[in-house]
Design a protein around this motif. Structure first.
Motif, PDB file in Angstrom:
ATOM      1  N   PHE A  46       0.848  -1.206   0.000  1.00 12.16           N
ATOM      2  CA  PHE A  46       0.000   0.000   0.000  1.00 12.16           C
ATOM      3  C   PHE A  46       0.878   1.250   0.000  1.00 12.16           C
ATOM      4  O   PHE A  46       0.704   2.154  -0.818  1.00 12.16           O
ATOM      5  CB  PHE A  46      -0.930   0.015   1.222  1.00 12.16           C
ATOM      6  N   ALA A  50       1.321   3.956  -3.045  1.00  9.16           N
ATOM      7  CA  ALA A  50       0.919   5.342  -2.789  1.00  9.16           C
ATOM      8  C   ALA A  50       2.091   6.277  -3.065  1.00  9.16           C
ATOM      9  O   ALA A  50       1.928   7.375  -3.594  1.00  9.16           O
ATOM     10  CB  ALA A  50       0.426   5.498  -1.359  1.00  9.16           C
ATOM     11  N   LYS A  54       2.881   9.331  -6.564  1.00 11.54           N
ATOM     12  CA  LYS A  54       3.408  10.695  -6.640  1.00 11.54           C
ATOM     13  C   LYS A  54       4.252  10.912  -7.885  1.00 11.54           C
ATOM     14  O   LYS A  54       4.403  12.038  -8.342  1.00 11.54           O
ATOM     15  CB  LYS A  54       4.295  10.967  -5.418  1.00 11.54           C
TER      16      LYS A  54
ATOM     17  N   LEU B  43      -8.080  13.125  -4.004  1.00 17.73           N
ATOM     18  CA  LEU B  43      -6.913  12.360  -4.456  1.00 17.73           C
ATOM     19  C   LEU B  43      -5.673  12.833  -3.694  1.00 17.73           C
ATOM     20  O   LEU B  43      -4.819  12.034  -3.283  1.00 17.73           O
ATOM     21  CB  LEU B  43      -6.742  12.568  -5.966  1.00 17.73           C
ATOM     22  N   PHE B  46      -5.756  11.503  -0.224  1.00 16.60           N
ATOM     23  CA  PHE B  46      -5.254  10.125  -0.234  1.00 16.60           C
ATOM     24  C   PHE B  46      -3.731  10.126  -0.130  1.00 16.60           C
ATOM     25  O   PHE B  46      -3.141   9.441   0.702  1.00 16.60           O
ATOM     26  CB  PHE B  46      -5.694   9.403  -1.518  1.00 16.60           C
ATOM     27  N   GLU B  47      -3.095  10.919  -0.972  1.00 12.69           N
ATOM     28  CA  GLU B  47      -1.632  10.959  -0.990  1.00 12.69           C
ATOM     29  C   GLU B  47      -1.043  11.451   0.323  1.00 12.69           C
ATOM     30  O   GLU B  47      -0.061  10.915   0.818  1.00 12.69           O
ATOM     31  CB  GLU B  47      -1.136  11.887  -2.104  1.00 12.69           C
ATOM     32  N   ALA B  50      -1.504   8.820   3.057  1.00 14.72           N
ATOM     33  CA  ALA B  50      -0.584   7.704   2.826  1.00 14.72           C
ATOM     34  C   ALA B  50       0.832   8.116   3.217  1.00 14.72           C
ATOM     35  O   ALA B  50       1.605   7.327   3.764  1.00 14.72           O
ATOM     36  CB  ALA B  50      -0.636   7.264   1.359  1.00 14.72           C
ATOM     37  N   GLU B  51       1.164   9.358   2.944  1.00 17.96           N
ATOM     38  CA  GLU B  51       2.471   9.897   3.308  1.00 17.96           C
ATOM     39  C   GLU B  51       2.604   9.966   4.843  1.00 17.96           C
ATOM     40  O   GLU B  51       3.628   9.579   5.411  1.00 17.96           O
ATOM     41  CB  GLU B  51       2.582  11.306   2.704  1.00 17.96           C
TER      42      GLU B  51
END
Lengths: 241, 241
Positions: A46, A50, A54, B43, B46-47, B50-51
């Motif tokens: 995951f 993710a 980027k 979106l 989400f990034e 996740a980061e």
């Protein structure tokens, strides 16, 4: 989906369900190790996808990667819930595999979008091959869970399409990515060997301590099959392996 | 969920459904802008989540963040599909908002786990307040979609709990995070104003060009309400705003 001769044989010679098999503490420990490794692998997949999102060259590619990351997370959730269901602490079960996987990721940090795609494709495929091989040695309930968690997230075809397009557009990219694929395979084998060396219950499962019909010769054959499959996959990407 | 007096009034004075309202090209353009901004926001959320998952102090927190990231992605998917359904190119609709949002994220990159939590909490809440305010000016179909995409992903309570615990354990963290909260609010308002200045259709929607009963005085009041709500939220975190 490929048909695996082994899988079919194994289904014929079921070793029983979880309730029966887990009465053996060695078997139980091995399966908790396996599920812990798999769960952390999914959580880590995951994060990696993710992260790759980027690097995506456009918003459609970014969203495609994010979608796959979420599919991996769903797999993680199922494995996590199963560990809790059988009375294990999911965090404890995952912990031994954090360092080897993080080390693998540090050693193989993609420097661009294409390297990220090749890594995700090759890495997932090696993991899938390994778990499919192990699955045939598992009780019926665990086998079903493991094969479900390995189900296709749509990533493979996406990666193959994008990498082939990139190599068509710039054939020199092929040489660089072929080297990259070899390095990934080498690092994956090295970390896998480390895990097997450190986790007694897990390696007993692999070399027939708990389950009959699987010895060191078999392990060698398994690694050969995985390496052969890797070679075919690199060819599918248009790369020499 | 909070009860919004405005929302209830607006439901009473529905402006019609999408089919009716979108016959006006100005209205249609405004809604495509709004959905594009919202979709890219999801979106991007989400990034960001996740980061932040990478900074999590343990595997349970990491998984909690990953779960929220996937909930944001589901929202993105619904907005994307809606844009496609009404004949818009989702990528085109999102594009104008990529730069302002990326700039916001660059200006407010969290330096640790707690800053990441506060940012996600405050940022989501400001966005939610804004979209709830705008929703009352929308046709019935779009309003339902926007409110659905703003539904709670469980992030707020998670962030509040973790931040309060951290401040209890180390009260000095409170001062630093309070400053951080002010900076986030300032940068968010600055990027929002930039977007409104650059997107004519969207600002027409906000200042009553297309929809009656919403003028510059109303916009001022709206920003006041959002700022007040921010103050309350900071207090909920145990922070002065």
């Amino acid at each position: 989906m490929e048909t695996h001769g082994e899988t079919q044989d194994a289904a014929a010679r079921s070793i029983g369900d979880w309730a029966e098999c887990s009465a053996d503490p060695g078997y139980r420990a091995a399966v908790l190790d396996l599920l812990g490794a798999l769960a952390y692998g999914e959580l880590s997949a995951f994060e990696r996808l993710a992260e790759d999102a980027k690097l995506a060259p456009d918003l459609a590619d970014k969203a495609a990667l994010a979608r796959m990351a979420c599919a991996e997370f769903q797999h993680y959730q199922r494995l996590h819930d199963r560990l809790a269901e059988v009375g294990a602490d999911p965090q404890e079960a995952m912990r031994p595999f954090v360092e080897p996987l993080e080390l693998f990721h540090r050693m193989t940090a993609p420097s661009d979008w294409l390297e990220g795609l090749v890594k995700a494709y090759v890495g997932d495929a090696i993991a899938t091959d390994f778990y499919r091989e192990v699955a045939v040695r598992l009780d019926d309930d665990t086998r079903e869970l493991v094969l479900g968690a390995m189900s296709d997230t749509g990533h493979a075809q996406f990666a193959v399409d994008k990498v082939r397009q990139a190599i068509e557009a710039d054939p020199r990219a092929g040489g660089r990515l072929a080297l990259w694929g070899r390095r990934l395979m080498g690092e994956a084998l090295s970390q896998a060997q480390r895990v097997v060396a450190e986790r007694d219950a897990l390696s007993n499962l692999l070399v027939g301590g708990q389950v009959q019909g699987f010895d060191l010769v078999e392990v060698g054959k398994m690694f050969n099959r995985i390496t052969e499959a890797h070679t075919k996959r690199m060819a599918a990407l248009g790369l020499a392996s």
